[in-house]
Design a protein around this motif. Structure first.
Motif, PDB file in Angstrom:
ATOM      1  N   CYS A 116       0.821  -1.212   0.000  1.00 20.57           N
ATOM      2  CA  CYS A 116       0.000   0.000   0.000  1.00 20.57           C
ATOM      3  C   CYS A 116       0.857   1.266   0.000  1.00 20.57           C
ATOM      4  CB  CYS A 116      -0.940   0.011   1.199  1.00 20.57           C
ATOM      5  SG  CYS A 116      -2.193  -1.286   1.131  1.00 20.57           S
ATOM      6  N   LEU A 140      -2.704  -3.715   4.834  1.00 19.80           N
ATOM      7  CA  LEU A 140      -3.626  -3.477   3.718  1.00 19.80           C
ATOM      8  C   LEU A 140      -4.670  -2.419   4.056  1.00 19.80           C
ATOM      9  CD1 LEU A 140      -4.196  -7.084   2.319  1.00 19.80           C
ATOM     10  CD2 LEU A 140      -3.016  -5.208   1.184  1.00 19.80           C
ATOM     11  N   CYS A 143      -4.433   0.913   2.257  1.00 18.16           N
ATOM     12  CA  CYS A 143      -4.877   1.115   0.874  1.00 18.16           C
ATOM     13  C   CYS A 143      -6.258   1.777   0.917  1.00 18.16           C
ATOM     14  CB  CYS A 143      -4.951  -0.221   0.129  1.00 18.16           C
ATOM     15  SG  CYS A 143      -3.359  -0.931  -0.318  1.00 18.16           S
ATOM     16  N   PRO A 165      -9.601  -2.043   4.739  1.00 17.26           N
ATOM     17  CA  PRO A 165      -9.562  -0.705   4.148  1.00 17.26           C
ATOM     18  C   PRO A 165     -10.961  -0.094   4.145  1.00 17.26           C
ATOM     19  CG  PRO A 165      -8.270  -2.225   2.834  1.00 17.26           C
ATOM     20  CD  PRO A 165      -8.993  -3.053   3.852  1.00 17.26           C
TER      21      PRO A 165
END
Length: 298
Positions: A116, A140, A143, A165
């Motif tokens: 990310c 993650l 992101c 996310p």
């Protein structure tokens, strides 16, 4: 955007993505070449599918590459090419990437925890059907534009990410070796998640009641795990004639709706046996206790 010799747009779901790509005006083309050369040099390519990649001309005309009008790479569609090796760190030079599809290859190793940071504008990440191992990176969550996260059919292990996310709509982690419980924060009332597939793993514990509050959730698949306890009644909406798709092959699950063993009848049976325990003499109590242990599966 442009891809190969034709004009195309970058799609996610049904609409054109509006991602705020930042143009620093410096070295865009050089970075794109560095990124793609790194991919070509790092991936094992037994069928020479990337042999046609030449960097003497416009990199946006390379097979599988999509670009914005200023030649920055925003899409890589490299699925089903039998590519092997690990995910290379040269991806950090494709910083404007919106879509990365490396599915249906033979990639191995871990998912980079820095992905990310390398690719801050990712909307679509598809690494499904590879040989990837190790954990699903907790990073993650960084992101912040990610909508589709597809990591199914790998050898990923360890716990589920405790948080997703913020804009993920589709999460598929099926057919891995993930273990532990389903985090209560994996979904919340304002979550945009539409599809959640955690089937065919080694997940245990109870289904968190917080899943009931996922108002946008349309598809929930938790089958073939080691889950136990009652399924919240409100989740019966995911059963459409067959409970096996959503909740099947979890021997410890029960429910007060049709399609799974009844929690109510199991509880009632145990109450009757407990009554016997405390109503008989000491010798009979011990015998009943042994029967109770068998009945409870202890």
């Amino acid at each position: 955007t442009k891809s190969g010799s034709s004009r195309v747009a970058a799609f996610s779901g049904g609409g054109v993505e509006k991602v705020p790509l930042v143009d620093d005006g410096v070295g865009l083309e050089e970075d794109s070449v560095r990124c793609l050369q790194g991919l070509k040099n790092t991936f094992k390519d037994p069928n020479n599918r990337l042999t046609s990649w030449s960097f003497s001309g416009d990199v946006c005309r390379l097979d599988g590459v999509s670009c914005f009008d200023d030649n920055r790479v925003i899409g890589l569609q490299l699925s089903s090419l039998e590519l092997g090796g690990e995910i290379p760190d040269s991806l950090q030079f494709c910083k404007s990437l919106v879509t990365l599809n490396l599915s249906n290859n033979t990639l191995s190793g871990a998912i980079p925890s820095q992905i990310c940071e390398w690719l801050p504008y990712l909307v679509n990440l598809d690494l499904s059907n590879n040989h990837l191992s190790g954990p699903v990176p907790q990073q993650l969550v960084k992101c912040k534009y990610l909508k589709n996260l597809l990591l199914s059919d790998n050898s990923l292990s360890g716990p589920l990410p405790y948080k997703l996310p913020p804009f993920v709509q589709a999460l598929n982690l099926s057919d891995n070796s993930l273990s532990g419980s389903i985090p209560s924060r994996i979904c919340h009332w304002y979550s945009p998640i539409i599809s959640l597939d955690l089937s065919r793993n080694r997940l245990s514990g109870q289904i968190p009641p917080e899943l009931v509050t996922c108002n946008n959730l349309k598809t929930l698949v938790l089958s073939y795990n080691h889950l136990s306890g009652p399924v919240p009644n409100q989740l019966s909406r995911f059963i459409q004639g067959d409970s096996s798709m959503s909740f099947g092959n979890n021997k410890g699950l029960c429910a007060d709706f049709e399609g799974l063993p009844s929690c109510h009848s199991t509880s009632k049976k145990h109450k009757v046996i407990m009554f016997i325990l405390f109503d008989e003499s000491m010798d009979h109590r011990l015998m009943a206790c042994g029967l109770w242990l068998v009945a409870c599966g202890l």
